[in-house]
Structure formats: C-alpha cells, structure tokens
Design an enzyme around this catalytic site. Structure first.
Site, PDB file in Angstrom:
ATOM      1  N   SER A  53       0.765  -1.214   0.012  1.00 51.66           N
ATOM      2  CA  SER A  53       0.122   0.002   0.002  1.00 51.66           C
ATOM      3  C   SER A  53       0.660   1.349   0.021  1.00 51.66           C
ATOM      4  CB  SER A  53      -0.955  -0.055   1.028  1.00 51.66           C
ATOM      5  OG  SER A  53      -2.111  -0.552   0.793  1.00 51.66           O
ATOM      6  N   LYS A  96       0.189   3.808  -2.690  1.00 54.42           N
ATOM      7  CA  LYS A  96      -0.621   4.899  -2.793  1.00 54.42           C
ATOM      8  C   LYS A  96       0.077   6.266  -2.529  1.00 54.42           C
ATOM      9  CE  LYS A  96      -4.439   2.281  -0.660  1.00 54.42           C
ATOM     10  NZ  LYS A  96      -3.709   0.697  -0.525  1.00 54.42           N
ATOM     11  N   SER A 156      -6.038   3.984   4.097  1.00 56.34           N
ATOM     12  CA  SER A 156      -5.291   2.952   3.031  1.00 56.34           C
ATOM     13  C   SER A 156      -6.387   2.514   2.444  1.00 56.34           C
ATOM     14  CB  SER A 156      -4.887   1.712   3.811  1.00 56.34           C
ATOM     15  OG  SER A 156      -3.771   1.264   2.860  1.00 56.34           O
TER      16      SER A 156
END
Length: 522
Positions: free
Chosen positions: A187, A190, A364
């Site tokens: 993640s 991102k 997230s």
C-alpha cells in the site's frame, strides 16, 4: 491487505496526553515552527472547508509535532477535530484561515469559494534551522548507519529489504541500503498514486455525479463521474450525497411537468474490466464510474467489507427509491449512455481531490486509490483501466522528474503483487510533496497516518514515537513496508522508506519496521 477501522474519536483523546509528552521536547527544538510562518496571520485553528493545512503541518507532516493546525473538511468530526483539540492543548495558536469564502462540501453541486493558495512552506523548512535564509541539515553518515544497520538485518524483515532515509529539508540522502532495488511496495504505492493524481488534476479538482434527461424519450440517466465517496447515507458527512442529487432531480423534473421516467445509468467514463486482477475481494469493490459508499453492504466506511457485485446498478436502484419518495415514478434501471443532447438536471460534486487523497492515505482506502489512478489516466489521455491507470501514474511521476528506474505500476492501490517501487523513489516522492514550490502536493504529507493516533497506525507505536512518526503502511502476504516522515530529537524532519519482502510473520515485521522508524526519532 487488512486495514483496521478508525477508532471512535473519543478514544483518540486518550492518546493526547501521552503524545504531548512525547513531542513537547521536539517543539522546543523546532523553535515553534508554526510561529515562523511568513505572511500568515496566526489564529486558532478554524474549520475552513478547503484542502490546505498550514504549511507547518503540511510540508513536513508535523501535524502533532509542531503545533497542529487544521482545515476542517469532510471528516471534521474525526481526525482533524481530534488534532485540533490536541493542538489547542499545547498552548500554541498556530494555523491560518486560507480564505474559503463559503461552505463548499461539494454535496450540493456548487463548488463554493475558491481558496487562496497555501502560504509558502519555506519558513517551515528553514525555521528548524533558525534563520529564514539557511537550512540546518540533519546528521547522517556512520552514526546513522550504526543505528539502522542492526535493525535492518532483523530476520523478521525477510530475505529482501531496502531502506532509505533523507533530510526532508534538503533532499540529501543520509542512509541507504538497497535503495534502488525494486521491491513489492504493497500500500505504500498509494503515495505515488497521490502525487500523480494531485499533480495531474490539481488539489481542488472535484468529481461530479450528474442526473440528465434525454428530451425525446424522457429517459433519466444517472451519470457516474468516478466518485467512490458518493454516499446514500442520511448523514453525508460532507461527502457528495445521492439523497441531495435525488431531491434536486425530482424538483427539476416536476418543474418540467414530468412525474414518471425511465431510469438508466451511465458508467462509460471508465474502460476495461471492473474486477481487479486479485479477483473478488473485500478490500476493493469492482471499479466502476458509479457507486455509492464504495459499494459496501454494511455500515462501514473503511477497511475490508462485503461489497455488492454490481455497484452501478445498486446505486441506481437506491436513486430510484429516493426519487419514488419524492413522487417521481421510475421504471426498472438499466445501463445506457447519455447523449450530447441530454439536459442537465442536477449535479453533486465530491470534496476537493486533496480531501480524497487524505482519506485514501489515512485509511489505506483501496477504492479511492483505484479511482484516482483512473482519473489520472483520464487527465493525461491514457485509457482509464487498470493498466492505463498504472501507466498514467508512471508517466506523471516522470514528468515531475522523479527517479522511475525499477518502478512498475499495475494498479493504484498496491494490491497487485507485481507492482514494484524502490525506497529511493518513495523518499523522492515525500521530498517532492514537501517542496515549498508544490503546495498542491501537501495533502500527501498531511494524509499520512499519525503513529499511535490515526488510521492504519492507530494501534502501533505505543512507545515514545507516538505522534512523531507519520507514515503510510503496506501489508500483503510476505510483504511489509513503511514510508513517511519523522522528527528526530534535534527537530530535523526526515523522510524514510523501508521495504521488506519474504516476511513470514507480519506482526513481527511490523514491529521491526516500527523500531527502525522509532530509532530515527531518537
């Protein structure tokens, strides 16, 4: 990827005293950074519905360490309220009202007043050094290597690991191991998605959901604009409201003497498969240009949840129910495409893109990430599907002069295990987000979870680094990552990226990464 739900914010208040004790010495070292902002009137934090935090918190992620200042947005009752209360308790004023002239949550379709640009962040970067014309560099070299080398060889970090630490003020690398090795980022992808979207679209860009009427057929079409935060809940919380759209649409139809329509929906904004390569997964809904509440079938707003298999059809059925309650009869909805002759009836818009970026990073949020990748593709002339979204991110980062070597983007969320990033690129993204010349990228820093306090770091950092570390987490099976900012004991702001692959115990790997970030805090 399991993303914990944000705790109730009354629980967040319980962290404040502990965080205050942790950061107070750094406030002294930083010489009350927020007070050095040039050309900015110091005020108590005010709820201004716009994207800019003050440059103090925004540039270096010092939302808790340097006199938190907040600009309230769609989740004012959450993170920003808690941080505002914490900041007030530190006996500082700090902050600035950036001049939003009216409420502009975006749920009514009107954009509201345009905010003045955020104040220059130069004073934040230089304020740590005392003089406005000089920047004190953070120490590095053998001392930092002696601190981090043993931590980065922890067996809990698997068989491949990479780490980079840079001085956020100058961009100078202070430490590097495997800096240019491309690893699966999970993640932390991102961060790249956020930088690409903000730079391509602008921080004040909004996503519009429209209702239009075909004049000859009386076909009412709900046109998706790619806003995953569109909500059908009674309390919209500042996000675009399907209820508001239905009420406005019903009013417009009645003015035209129309009380019965054929209802359709248009998802033609996006292309390609709606289903992520990982398949059906509670971490991500099918990616379509029209959905409400991220297609969740429960009352959650973040984290894994059951999803409807047909988000657009489900959203349109809800729209039909809302229209019926307003006295407009509808026939069964189906897919369609609005023509150029369609008459606009009503529109609702999302909050500014900056707010979506902050929510994405703090929670997230995979749904927002995939939509921002497609929106970046649309803005840059690339096919808006999974492949095109990744290509658009990579192209946009190259335009910013960021180091692309080894990077590969297959999606915007990091759920795809074939994504690749380097620790070098991750820290370069953070440095770019803190560049005084790029205030539009500041939400990348303000959206990072706060250790022991917000988002995916709420339950981590029980020790002295709570409130000092702000970082994006990343977790897949066998992969753990952490990238963000930290304030060291001398008041320097450091950007770091830690990547680990081949991990076998995710909790042990998280603890190892947290120890490394805590060590930087000193």
């Amino acid at each position: 990827m399991v993303v914990p739900e944000l705790r109730p914010w009354r629980a967040a208040r319980g962290h404040m005293a502990r965080i205050a004790d942790s950061v107070r010495p750094r406030l002294r070292s930083a010489a009350t950074v927020a007070g050095r902002l040039r050309g900015t009137r110091a005020t108590r934090p005010q709820p201004v519905r716009t994207w800019q935090y003050t440059a103090g918190a925004a540039t270096v992620g010092l939302a808790l360490a340097a006199g938190v200042v907040t600009a309230a947005g769609p989740w004012d009752s959450g993170q920003r309220t808690a941080e505002r209360e914490w900041a007030a308790a530190q006996e500082g004023t700090g902050g600035a009202d950036h001049g939003r002239t009216s409420d502009s949550s975006g749920s009514s379709g009107a954009a509201g007043g345009v905010p003045r640009p955020a104040p220059s962040a130069a004073a934040v970067l230089t304020g740590l050094g005392g003089a406005a014309t000089s920047v004190r560099s953070a120490p590095g070299g053998p001392a930092l290597a002696g601190l981090l080398d043993p931590l980065m060889t922890d067996p809990a970090l698997g068989d491949r690991r990479a780490a980079v630490v840079v001085d956020l003020a100058t961009g100078r690398r202070l430490y590097g191991v495997g800096a240019d090795d491309p690893l699966t980022p999970a993640s932390t992808t991102k961060i790249a998605t956020a930088v690409a979207a903000l730079s391509a679209l602008g921080a004040d860009h909004r996503l519009a959901t429209r209702a239009v009427l075909e004049p000859d057929t009386r076909e009412l079409i709900l046109v998706g604009g790619g806003d995953p935060t569109l909500t059908a809940r009674a309390d919209a919380g500042g996000w675009a409201s399907l209820r508001t759209l239905a009420a406005s649409t019903a009013t417009a139809l009645k003015k035209r003497g129309v009380n019965e329509v054929t209802l359709s929906y248009d998802t033609s904004l996006y292309a390609g498969s709606e289903l992520h390569p990982i398949g059906v997964n509670e971490n991500l809904a099918p990616v379509t240009a029209l959905m409400v509440d991220e297609a969740r079938t429960d009352d959650s707003s973040s984290g894994p949840a059951p999803r409807t298999a047909e988000p657009a059809a489900d959203a349109t059925r809800r729209f039909a129910d809302l229209l019926n309650a307003q006295g407009i009869r509808t026939k069964s909805p189906g897919p369609s495409k609005a023509t150029a002759r369609a008459l606009p009836l009503a529109t609702v818009t999302s909050p500014p893109l900056s707010d979506l970026v902050e929510r994405m990073l703090t929670n997230s949020d995979n749904d927002i990430a995939e939509h921002l990748a497609r929106q970046t593709a649309l803005a840059t002339g690339v096919r808006p599907d999974f492949t095109g979204g990744g290509e658009a991110i990579q192209r946009q980062l190259a335009r910013l002069g960021l180091p692309p070597a080894g990077a590969a983007f297959r999606d915007g969320s990091g759920l795809d295990r074939s994504d690749r990033l380097t620790a070098h690129l991750l820290t370069a993204l953070l440095v770019t987000a803190g560049d005084p010349a790029r205030p539009d990228l500041r939400p990348v820093l303000t959206g990072l979870p706060v250790a022991g306090f917000t988002g995916t770091l709420t339950t981590r950092y029980a020790g002295g680094a709570a409130g000092i570390v702000r970082a994006k987490t990343g977790t897949l099976t066998g992969v753990n990552s952490l990238a963000g900012t930290v304030v060291d004991h001398q008041g320097h702001v450091l950007a770091f990226a830690f990547l680990a692959s081949g991990t076998t115990d995710p909790e042990a790997a998280q603890r190892a990464l947290d120890r490394a970030a805590t060590a930087l805090a000193g």
